[in-house]
Motif scaffolding. Structure first.
Motif, PDB file in Angstrom:
ATOM      1  N   GLU A   1       0.801  -1.259   0.021  1.00 57.96           N
ATOM      2  CA  GLU A   1       0.136  -0.008   0.216  1.00 57.96           C
ATOM      3  C   GLU A   1       0.940   1.320   0.074  1.00 57.96           C
ATOM      4  N   ALA A   2       1.805   1.266   0.700  1.00 60.19           N
ATOM      5  CA  ALA A   2       2.736   2.482   0.706  1.00 60.19           C
ATOM      6  C   ALA A   2       3.463   2.678  -0.573  1.00 60.19           C
ATOM      7  N   LEU A   3       3.976   1.743  -1.217  1.00 52.46           N
ATOM      8  CA  LEU A   3       4.604   1.598  -2.300  1.00 52.46           C
ATOM      9  C   LEU A   3       3.586   2.392  -3.391  1.00 52.46           C
ATOM     10  N   ASP A   4       2.440   1.821  -3.429  1.00 44.58           N
ATOM     11  CA  ASP A   4       1.336   2.070  -4.384  1.00 44.58           C
ATOM     12  C   ASP A   4       1.004   3.783  -4.127  1.00 44.58           C
ATOM     13  N   GLU A   5       0.820   4.184  -2.896  1.00 42.78           N
ATOM     14  CA  GLU A   5       0.673   5.401  -2.708  1.00 42.78           C
ATOM     15  C   GLU A   5       1.931   6.422  -3.167  1.00 42.78           C
ATOM     16  N   TRP A   6       2.830   5.872  -2.932  1.00 39.80           N
ATOM     17  CA  TRP A   6       4.260   6.722  -3.480  1.00 39.80           C
ATOM     18  C   TRP A   6       4.564   6.591  -4.901  1.00 39.80           C
ATOM     19  N   LYS A   7       4.032   5.490  -5.520  1.00 42.81           N
ATOM     20  CA  LYS A   7       3.849   5.725  -7.349  1.00 42.81           C
ATOM     21  C   LYS A   7       3.007   6.828  -7.567  1.00 42.81           C
ATOM     22  N   LYS A   8       1.571   6.572  -6.894  1.00 44.60           N
ATOM     23  CA  LYS A   8       0.466   7.524  -7.337  1.00 44.60           C
ATOM     24  C   LYS A   8       1.051   8.846  -6.927  1.00 44.60           C
ATOM     25  N   GLY A   9       1.661   9.360  -5.746  1.00 47.28           N
ATOM     26  CA  GLY A   9       2.193  10.466  -5.612  1.00 47.28           C
ATOM     27  C   GLY A   9       3.224  11.291  -6.424  1.00 47.28           C
ATOM     28  N   ALA A  10       4.208  10.281  -7.051  1.00 45.68           N
ATOM     29  CA  ALA A  10       5.203  10.562  -7.819  1.00 45.68           C
ATOM     30  C   ALA A  10       4.658  10.723  -9.363  1.00 45.68           C
ATOM     31  N   ALA A  11       3.667   9.871  -9.659  1.00 47.85           N
ATOM     32  CA  ALA A  11       3.095  10.247 -10.943  1.00 47.85           C
ATOM     33  C   ALA A  11       2.258  11.772 -11.027  1.00 47.85           C
ATOM     34  N   GLU A  12       1.636  12.004  -9.886  1.00 46.46           N
ATOM     35  CA  GLU A  12       0.885  13.231  -9.906  1.00 46.46           C
ATOM     36  C   GLU A  12       1.991  14.510  -9.877  1.00 46.46           C
ATOM     37  N   LYS A  13       3.202  14.221  -9.155  1.00 43.58           N
ATOM     38  CA  LYS A  13       4.237  15.368  -9.285  1.00 43.58           C
ATOM     39  C   LYS A  13       4.766  15.459 -10.717  1.00 43.58           C
ATOM     40  N   GLU A  14       4.853  14.247 -11.088  1.00 46.77           N
ATOM     41  CA  GLU A  14       5.524  14.353 -12.628  1.00 46.77           C
ATOM     42  C   GLU A  14       4.781  15.235 -13.453  1.00 46.77           C
ATOM     43  N   ALA A  15       3.357  14.751 -13.415  1.00 48.54           N
ATOM     44  CA  ALA A  15       2.459  15.448 -14.458  1.00 48.54           C
ATOM     45  C   ALA A  15       2.603  16.938 -14.256  1.00 48.54           C
ATOM     46  N   GLU A  16       2.513  17.203 -12.815  1.00 48.63           N
ATOM     47  CA  GLU A  16       2.619  18.685 -12.453  1.00 48.63           C
ATOM     48  C   GLU A  16       3.832  19.613 -13.145  1.00 48.63           C
ATOM     49  N   ILE A  17       4.940  18.921 -12.899  1.00 47.33           N
ATOM     50  CA  ILE A  17       6.193  19.368 -13.333  1.00 47.33           C
ATOM     51  C   ILE A  17       6.137  19.362 -14.759  1.00 47.33           C
ATOM     52  N   ARG A  18       5.796  18.504 -15.583  1.00 48.56           N
ATOM     53  CA  ARG A  18       5.711  18.504 -17.086  1.00 48.56           C
ATOM     54  C   ARG A  18       4.526  19.634 -17.389  1.00 48.56           C
ATOM     55  N   ALA A  19       3.444  19.687 -16.911  1.00 50.80           N
ATOM     56  CA  ALA A  19       2.453  20.812 -17.097  1.00 50.80           C
ATOM     57  C   ALA A  19       3.162  22.156 -17.055  1.00 50.80           C
ATOM     58  N   GLU A  20       3.978  22.426 -16.008  1.00 48.70           N
ATOM     59  CA  GLU A  20       4.617  23.583 -15.819  1.00 48.70           C
ATOM     60  C   GLU A  20       5.720  23.845 -16.620  1.00 48.70           C
ATOM     61  N   LEU A  21       6.467  22.714 -17.141  1.00 48.39           N
ATOM     62  CA  LEU A  21       7.448  22.958 -18.119  1.00 48.39           C
ATOM     63  C   LEU A  21       6.668  23.405 -19.726  1.00 48.39           C
ATOM     64  N   GLU A  22       5.588  22.823 -20.026  1.00 44.44           N
ATOM     65  CA  GLU A  22       4.985  22.804 -21.220  1.00 44.44           C
ATOM     66  C   GLU A  22       4.486  24.417 -21.062  1.00 44.44           C
ATOM     67  N   ALA A  23       3.910  24.843 -20.001  1.00 52.18           N
ATOM     68  CA  ALA A  23       3.278  26.031 -20.252  1.00 52.18           C
ATOM     69  C   ALA A  23       4.749  27.168 -19.951  1.00 52.18           C
ATOM     70  N   ALA A  24       5.627  26.819 -19.543  1.00 52.64           N
ATOM     71  CA  ALA A  24       6.950  27.916 -19.620  1.00 52.64           C
ATOM     72  C   ALA A  24       7.509  27.570 -20.913  1.00 52.64           C
ATOM     73  N   GLY A  25       7.335  26.690 -21.611  1.00 55.55           N
ATOM     74  CA  GLY A  25       7.759  26.545 -22.807  1.00 55.55           C
ATOM     75  C   GLY A  25       6.954  27.343 -24.082  1.00 55.55           C
ATOM     76  N   GLU A  26       5.692  27.450 -23.657  1.00 52.59           N
ATOM     77  CA  GLU A  26       4.882  28.043 -24.589  1.00 52.59           C
ATOM     78  C   GLU A  26       4.830  29.579 -24.472  1.00 52.59           C
ATOM     79  N   ALA A  27       5.314  29.980 -23.251  1.00 45.47           N
ATOM     80  CA  ALA A  27       5.305  31.593 -23.015  1.00 45.47           C
ATOM     81  C   ALA A  27       6.621  32.211 -23.537  1.00 45.47           C
TER      82      ALA A  27
END
Length: 80
Positions: A54-80
């Motif tokens: 359960e801890a590993l699943d939660e960690w993977k879920k959190g890491a995927a969310e953070k990665e998606a957040e960072i990618r969105a920020e990088l894409e927004a910064a690249g478009e600006a």
């Protein structure tokens, strides 16, 4: 008469205490039997394994969310 009463009361309390202690000791002896210890160990190992999964699943879920957040920020910064 008083002496007889208190003697009877003391004997009754002593017998009651002896029975209770005897039952407690039997319960503790059964609990510490090798078969029961093995069952407890197996149950504990399963519980720890489940918690680790359960801890590993939660960690993977959190890491995927953070990665998606960072990618969105990088894409927004690249478009600006």
């Amino acid at each position: 008469m008083r002496r007889l009463f208190w003697t009877a009361l003391g004997l009754g309390a002593g017998v009651t205490a002896a029975v209770l202690v005897s039952r407690w000791m039997r319960k503790q002896t059964d609990r510490m039997a090798p078969a029961n210890l093995g069952q407890q160990l197996g149950s504990t190992a399963r519980d720890i394994g489940q918690l680790a999964r359960e801890a590993l699943d939660e960690w993977k879920k959190g890491a995927a969310e953070k990665e998606a957040e960072i990618r969105a920020e990088l894409e927004a910064a690249g478009e600006a």
